[in-house]
Design an enzyme around this catalytic site. Structure first.
Site, PDB file in Angstrom:
ATOM      1  N   CYS A 198      23.319  57.180   5.868  1.00 52.45           N
ATOM      2  CA  CYS A 198      23.415  58.184   6.933  1.00 52.45           C
ATOM      3  C   CYS A 198      24.168  57.649   8.157  1.00 52.45           C
ATOM      4  CB  CYS A 198      22.012  58.688   7.279  1.00 52.45           C
ATOM      5  SG  CYS A 198      22.020  60.342   7.964  1.00 52.45           S
ATOM      6  N   ARG A 227      23.666  72.047   8.898  1.00 45.84           N
ATOM      7  CA  ARG A 227      22.933  70.845   8.498  1.00 45.84           C
ATOM      8  C   ARG A 227      22.611  70.930   7.008  1.00 45.84           C
ATOM      9  NH1 ARG A 227      21.392  66.891  11.893  1.00 45.84           N
ATOM     10  NH2 ARG A 227      20.030  65.361  10.924  1.00 45.84           N
ATOM     11  N   HIS A 233      18.445  59.636   1.558  1.00 44.43           N
ATOM     12  CA  HIS A 233      17.158  59.080   1.971  1.00 44.43           C
ATOM     13  C   HIS A 233      16.184  59.242   0.806  1.00 44.43           C
ATOM     14  CE1 HIS A 233      18.612  58.990   6.091  1.00 44.43           C
ATOM     15  NE2 HIS A 233      19.053  60.220   5.929  1.00 44.43           N
TER      16      HIS A 233
END
Lengths: 472, 265
Positions: free
Chosen positions: B97, B131, B193
């Protein structure tokens, strides 16, 4: 021109009746509807909440924060009730705008008159700006801001920034009750039109030695330098000071102190302001995190002008909201259920059930779901200090949609694989298997995420152990 | 007797860049080394700390905007140069990220000056308006990878890197070209993640082996029983295949159905 019945009034009663009908349908079909009627009400009349809220004789209190908002808002509702006022409260933890709308329409006549004197509203973090706009409360209680469900809220900074903008719109007729042991909250509430009452703890006997892995915001929101803690109590909460610019925890208007913890069951503490005090109040909630909730509730009670003796009596009779930290008796055994939803809260639960980090006192089942209300990203499990569970020999079961992630996390935390009971299938089946496999143990613990807790409650309720929460 | 092996793990900005449970990656590298008798040594490299010469594998997680700016400043100059040359020399690395973005040339926010990265990867990132949030499944040289993405940055790969994986389910680097992450020599960057390594043990072992090789140690790794890891992997993949219920544009009725509490039996 003659006055016609306002289109607003028509919309309002259409909205309220449609929502009440939805609620009735859901109830009859056996689904405990909490949010759906609100969704209907808001669809028809987006302003229905403010129309009802402004007719509350004694106004409204809004409670927000990552951890403890359900417990704190319940404590405040009990305190207000003890002062002789009727309260409207979103008790089922339905804290998004639609849940608040559902609560208001359920407790209002078709013409929009509320059937309570005061409202105590728990608000979700992301929904706070909207709920403040709709409810226009006289009191806003801000507990803390921890890392929680980043898939829903974005980053912690984002939530803080949105709160700051929303709080800036409040007028001096709204008072803020703010936990300034949280550096972020202290910062975003430091320069507003609304007056502020600060609260926090002074409990040197419970301070932590180091910042836990889950800690957020360990840097100064003013200058960006690192913060240090004269005393750290929980997550990033404590008596903090910036190493560079000197920005520090503001003076406490209301202070919680002399906290004595009694393992999983209760705490005794005193809360003081300049001119009022509740001394040695015993509350049936465990852990240092609940000392914050008690302090917040007392501060709110004082701000509403309620006598300390009334506040104290209400807190001493307080019982935990569903699933927050409750015990149920089932089949002659005691089952403790503690909701887990983010790293800091989970660490505090682990600290409590291991007696401060030594070893588990009872076989434990951890139930992890990843529905929207739980947080769809289970990464947060890796920020929890499960290494606390590595010592000891009692079994740990894992279940839920992401129970497999949990079992894997425990393996990497150093929990011996022979202690792990990874359960698949439904939560009801897992609960049954867990109870069978631990037969003979008088006490067990269950640590579920939010939707897992609903399923556990329902399963235990069907078996006769606890009441269904929507019947409260 | 072969000589005692050690794995030196350089954890970049553990307090500032650790927002999505990415600590799990460091735990997994350490444990999977330790279970094989390789001594893990975690070296925390925070702001102001120099990059040591003897790091085998770097880990660099994600952070919030404010921290990312501080870290970008810290990496400007000799520190970023050291890190880039270690990667150029073949050090193993995983960046996730925000760390992934800072391994590239630049991150361009909407309304702030561009944030320079260390340029180890030939990638650039622009702030996006949407997003990307959800479970991701991707195909790679390590087999099927599964993780959770949560980013609005759009990353574009240049000719100097190859994609780390190809998206099967999810959005990936930019939601357009079907790529996820980047690979350059023994360094990897991605948006996954979860944490990613606990559920993708083959990837963890590849990083450990490349790290051991980098400083001339024996990179042979005995296999480990990965039953729990594989179960976690499978359950995450199963989740990725289920429709997201909070997707925008669904009917009021569908949304009511999705949010009504669970039926009692």
């Amino acid at each position: 021109m003659t006055a016609r019945p306002g289109i607003g009034a028509v919309r309002q009663s259409a909205s309220i009746s449609a929502a009440k009908a939805t609620l009735e349908v859901l109830r009859r079909s056996g689904r405990g509807g909490t949010a759906a009627p609100g969704l209907v009400a808001l669809q028809i009349d987006p302003e229905v909440v403010s129309r009802i809220a402004r007719r509350l004789p004694d106004g409204a209190v809004v409670v927000a924060g990552t951890n403890g908002k359900t417990t704190t808002s319940r404590m405040i509702a009990d305190i207000v009730e003890a002062s002789g006022r009727s309260v409207i409260h979103n008790r089922s933890g339905s804290n998004l705008a639609r849940g608040v709308a559902a609560t208001f329409v359920e407790h209002a006549s078709l013409s929009g008159n509320p059937n309570g004197q005061m409202a105590v509203i728990e608000s979700d973090e992301a929904a706070l700006p909207e709920i403040l706009r709709l409810v226009r409360p006289r009191l806003v209680v801000l507990n803390n801001l921890f890392r929680d469900q980043l898939d829903r809220y974005g980053e912690l900074d984002t939530v803080g920034t949105k709160w700051k903008a929303a709080l800036a719109k409040l007028t001096p007729s709204t008072r803020l009750i703010v936990d300034v042991d949280d550096p972020t909250l202290a910062n975003i509430t430091s320069d507003l039109a609304a007056p502020r009452t600060t609260f926090g703890l002074s409990v040197p006997e419970h301070k932590l030695d180091e910042l836990p892995h889950a800690a957020d915001a360990a840097f100064c929101r003013k200058c960006g330098a690192d913060l240090t803690y004269r005393e750290l109590y929980l997550g990033h909460l404590g008596d903090w000071v910036c190493t560079s610019c000197g920005f520090a925890r503001p003076a406490l208007d209301v202070m919680g102190c002399d906290v004595h913890l009694d393992a999983m069951s209760s705490l005794t503490m005193s809360v003081r302001s300049m001119d009022k005090e509740t001394r040695d109040v015993t509350v049936q909630v465990p852990g240092i995190y609940n000392a914050y909730n008690v302090t917040a509730a007392v501060a709110a009670g004082f701000a509403l002008g309620i006598e300390p003796a009334v506040v104290q009596a209400a807190l001493e009779q307080f019982r935990s909201p569903f699933g927050r930290a409750e015990k149920v008796i089932f089949d002659g055994r005691e089952i403790s259920i503690a909701l887990v939803k983010n790293p800091v809260g989970f660490n505090e639960v682990l600290r409590t059930i291991t007696g401060g980090g030594s070893e588990l006192a009872a076989p434990t089942m951890i139930v992890i779901n990843d529905e929207f209300a739980d947080g769809r990203d289970v990464s947060w499990l890796w920020d929890v200090d499960f290494e606390m569970l590595a010592a000891g020999s009692l079994p740990i079961a894992t279940a839920g949609i992401r129970g497999a992630d949990m079992a894997n996390r425990l393996k990497y935390a150093g929990v011996d694989e022979s202690r792990l009971i990874p359960l698949e299938g439904s939560i009801e089946q897992a609960l049954q298997t867990f109870l069978d496999r631990t037969r003979g143990e008088p006490r067990v613990s269950i640590l579920p995420t939010y939707t897992a807790m609903l399923a556990i409650r329902a399963a235990l309720g069907d078996a006769g152990a606890v009441d269904r929460f929507w019947e409260e | 007797m072969s000589r005692q092996r050690t794995l030196r793990i350089g954890w970049l900005y553990p307090t500032k860049m650790n927002i999505y449970g990415d600590r799990g990656n460091v735990i997994v590298l350490s444990q999977r080394a330790a279970w094989r008798g390789i001594e893990p040594q975690v070296v925390e490299l925070d702001i102001g700390d120099p990059i040591p010469d003897d790091i085998d594998v770097f880990f660099f997680g994600g952070g919030q905007d404010q921290e990312q700016i501080a870290v970008s400043n810290d990496l400007a100059g000799p520190k970023g140069d050291r890190l880039r040359s270690a990667i150029e020399d073949g050090a193993a690395a995983l960046a996730v990220c925000g760390g992934y973005q800072l391994f590239g040339h630049v991150y361009r926010p909407h309304d702030a000056p561009p944030l320079p990265g260390i340029g180890a990867f030939d990638i650039e990132t622009d702030a996006g308006s949407e997003r990307f949030i959800g479970n991701v499944v991707a195909e790679s040289q390590w087999g099927e990878l599964v993780g959770f993405e949560n980013h609005s940055g759009l990353t574009w790969l240049g000719s100097g890197v190859e994609p780390m994986a190809r998206i099967v389910h999810g959005r990936g680097n930019n939601g357009q070209d079907g790529t996820e992450g980047a690979k350059y020599r023994n360094a990897l960057g991605c948006y996954l993640h979860g944490s990613i390594l606990p559920k993708n043990p083959a990837l963890a072992d590849w990083l450990i082996a490349r790290g051991l090789e980098y400083r001339g140690q024996d990179s042979e790794l005995e296999s480990l029983p990965d039953t729990l890891e594989e179960r976690a992997h499978r359950s995450a993949v199963a989740r990725a295949r289920i429709e997201r219920r909070d997707e925008p544009g669904r009917s009021l009725l569908a949304r009511i159905a999705a949010y009504a509490p669970i039926p009692r039996s």
